[in-house]
Design a protein around this motif. Structure first.
Motif, PDB file in Angstrom:
ATOM      1  N   GLU A  48       0.872  -1.184   0.000  1.00 45.09           N
ATOM      2  CA  GLU A  48       0.000   0.000   0.000  1.00 45.09           C
ATOM      3  C   GLU A  48       0.901   1.224   0.000  1.00 45.09           C
ATOM      4  O   GLU A  48       2.114   1.124   0.232  1.00 45.09           O
ATOM      5  CB  GLU A  48      -0.933   0.012   1.206  1.00 45.09           C
ATOM      6  N   CYS A  49       0.317   2.356  -0.267  1.00 46.19           N
ATOM      7  CA  CYS A  49       1.155   3.559  -0.301  1.00 46.19           C
ATOM      8  C   CYS A  49       0.379   4.791   0.137  1.00 46.19           C
ATOM      9  O   CYS A  49      -0.850   4.809   0.146  1.00 46.19           O
ATOM     10  CB  CYS A  49       1.736   3.778  -1.687  1.00 46.19           C
ATOM     11  N   ASP A  50       1.145   5.799   0.509  1.00 45.52           N
ATOM     12  CA  ASP A  50       0.639   7.147   0.709  1.00 45.52           C
ATOM     13  C   ASP A  50       1.219   7.999  -0.399  1.00 45.52           C
ATOM     14  O   ASP A  50       2.375   7.802  -0.821  1.00 45.52           O
ATOM     15  CB  ASP A  50       1.045   7.712   2.070  1.00 45.52           C
ATOM     16  N   LEU A  51       0.431   8.947  -0.869  1.00 47.31           N
ATOM     17  CA  LEU A  51       0.823   9.777  -1.998  1.00 47.31           C
ATOM     18  C   LEU A  51       0.605  11.239  -1.650  1.00 47.31           C
ATOM     19  O   LEU A  51      -0.410  11.592  -1.055  1.00 47.31           O
ATOM     20  CB  LEU A  51      -0.033   9.378  -3.201  1.00 47.31           C
ATOM     21  N   GLN A  52       1.548  12.069  -2.028  1.00 44.89           N
ATOM     22  CA  GLN A  52       1.425  13.517  -1.856  1.00 44.89           C
ATOM     23  C   GLN A  52       1.663  14.167  -3.212  1.00 44.89           C
ATOM     24  O   GLN A  52       2.662  13.873  -3.877  1.00 44.89           O
ATOM     25  CB  GLN A  52       2.460  14.021  -0.840  1.00 44.89           C
ATOM     26  N   LYS A  53       0.743  15.029  -3.604  1.00 40.78           N
ATOM     27  CA  LYS A  53       0.860  15.766  -4.861  1.00 40.78           C
ATOM     28  C   LYS A  53       1.219  17.199  -4.528  1.00 40.78           C
ATOM     29  O   LYS A  53       0.620  17.805  -3.648  1.00 40.78           O
ATOM     30  CB  LYS A  53      -0.469  15.699  -5.613  1.00 40.78           C
ATOM     31  N   GLU A  54       2.210  17.734  -5.223  1.00 37.91           N
ATOM     32  CA  GLU A  54       2.618  19.128  -5.017  1.00 37.91           C
ATOM     33  C   GLU A  54       2.355  19.908  -6.295  1.00 37.91           C
ATOM     34  O   GLU A  54       2.766  19.495  -7.386  1.00 37.91           O
ATOM     35  CB  GLU A  54       4.105  19.182  -4.667  1.00 37.91           C
ATOM     36  N   MET A  55       1.663  21.024  -6.147  1.00 36.47           N
ATOM     37  CA  MET A  55       1.323  21.853  -7.300  1.00 36.47           C
ATOM     38  C   MET A  55       2.297  23.021  -7.444  1.00 36.47           C
ATOM     39  O   MET A  55       2.860  23.494  -6.466  1.00 36.47           O
ATOM     40  CB  MET A  55      -0.107  22.393  -7.168  1.00 36.47           C
ATOM     41  N   ALA A  56       2.478  23.458  -8.674  1.00 39.99           N
ATOM     42  CA  ALA A  56       3.254  24.654  -8.988  1.00 39.99           C
ATOM     43  C   ALA A  56       2.304  25.665  -9.628  1.00 39.99           C
ATOM     44  O   ALA A  56       1.192  25.319 -10.037  1.00 39.99           O
ATOM     45  CB  ALA A  56       4.388  24.320  -9.956  1.00 39.99           C
ATOM     46  N   SER A  57       2.744  26.899  -9.702  1.00 37.17           N
ATOM     47  CA  SER A  57       1.936  27.920 -10.367  1.00 37.17           C
ATOM     48  C   SER A  57       2.741  28.535 -11.501  1.00 37.17           C
ATOM     49  O   SER A  57       3.955  28.401 -11.562  1.00 37.17           O
ATOM     50  CB  SER A  57       1.506  28.994  -9.371  1.00 37.17           C
ATOM     51  N   ASN A  58       2.046  29.209 -12.377  1.00 35.89           N
ATOM     52  CA  ASN A  58       2.665  29.915 -13.517  1.00 35.89           C
ATOM     53  C   ASN A  58       3.540  29.024 -14.372  1.00 35.89           C
ATOM     54  O   ASN A  58       4.731  29.243 -14.434  1.00 35.89           O
ATOM     55  CB  ASN A  58       3.434  31.142 -13.026  1.00 35.89           C
ATOM     56  N   PRO A  59       3.045  28.026 -15.050  1.00 44.38           N
ATOM     57  CA  PRO A  59       1.628  27.674 -15.101  1.00 44.38           C
ATOM     58  C   PRO A  59       1.251  26.717 -13.972  1.00 44.38           C
ATOM     59  O   PRO A  59       2.100  25.994 -13.444  1.00 44.38           O
ATOM     60  CB  PRO A  59       1.497  26.973 -16.447  1.00 44.38           C
TER      61      PRO A  59
END
Length: 134
Positions: A73-84
């Protein structure tokens, strides 16, 4: 036959129907982008698809080779950027309990790391993947 049919349902949601099975899922814009965050966002699904694909291809190999994959099983973290605005990084911590020999474990890790989704994501998306052996 199309894979899926997706309909926009206001406010900022979509409903997708998987045409072969009839199963559906709903997406919502994230809170930080004008949504309610009530469902997976489209970028959540993109990130989640990476982990799901990794485990699926590992399972396919295990099944084809009569191997007991064990518990994973896993844990997932998504990181967003801007511009774009885009997915900047996906961090996955796989927790894996298995009795497989080290040679098979390494082969399975490599299969997971090279799954179709991993190879389809833009190279600017950092994929930070670790395996924690239990």
């Amino acid at each position: 036959m199309p894979t899926s049919t997706i309909k926009y349902t206001h406010p900022l949601k979509t409903t997708a129907i998987h045409n072969r099975s009839g199963n559906s899922l709903i997406t919502d814009a994230p809170v930080d982008n004008n949504g309610q965050g009530a469902y997976f966002s489209p970028t959540d699904l993109a990130a989640t698809s990476l982990a799901s694909c990794m485990m699926t291809v590992m399972g396919i190999y295990a099944d084809q080779n009569s191997l007991d994959l064990g518990e994973i099983e896993c844990d997932l973290q998504k990181e967003m950027a801007s511009n774009p605005r885009r997915i900047k990084a996906i961090t996955i911590e796989m927790r894996w309990k298995t009795d497989l020999p080290e040679k098979e474990i390494q082969k399975l890790k490599n299969i997971g790391l090279n799954c179709p989704v991993a190879k389809s994501l833009h190279p600017d998306i950092e994929q930070k993947i670790s395996f924690i052996m239990l």
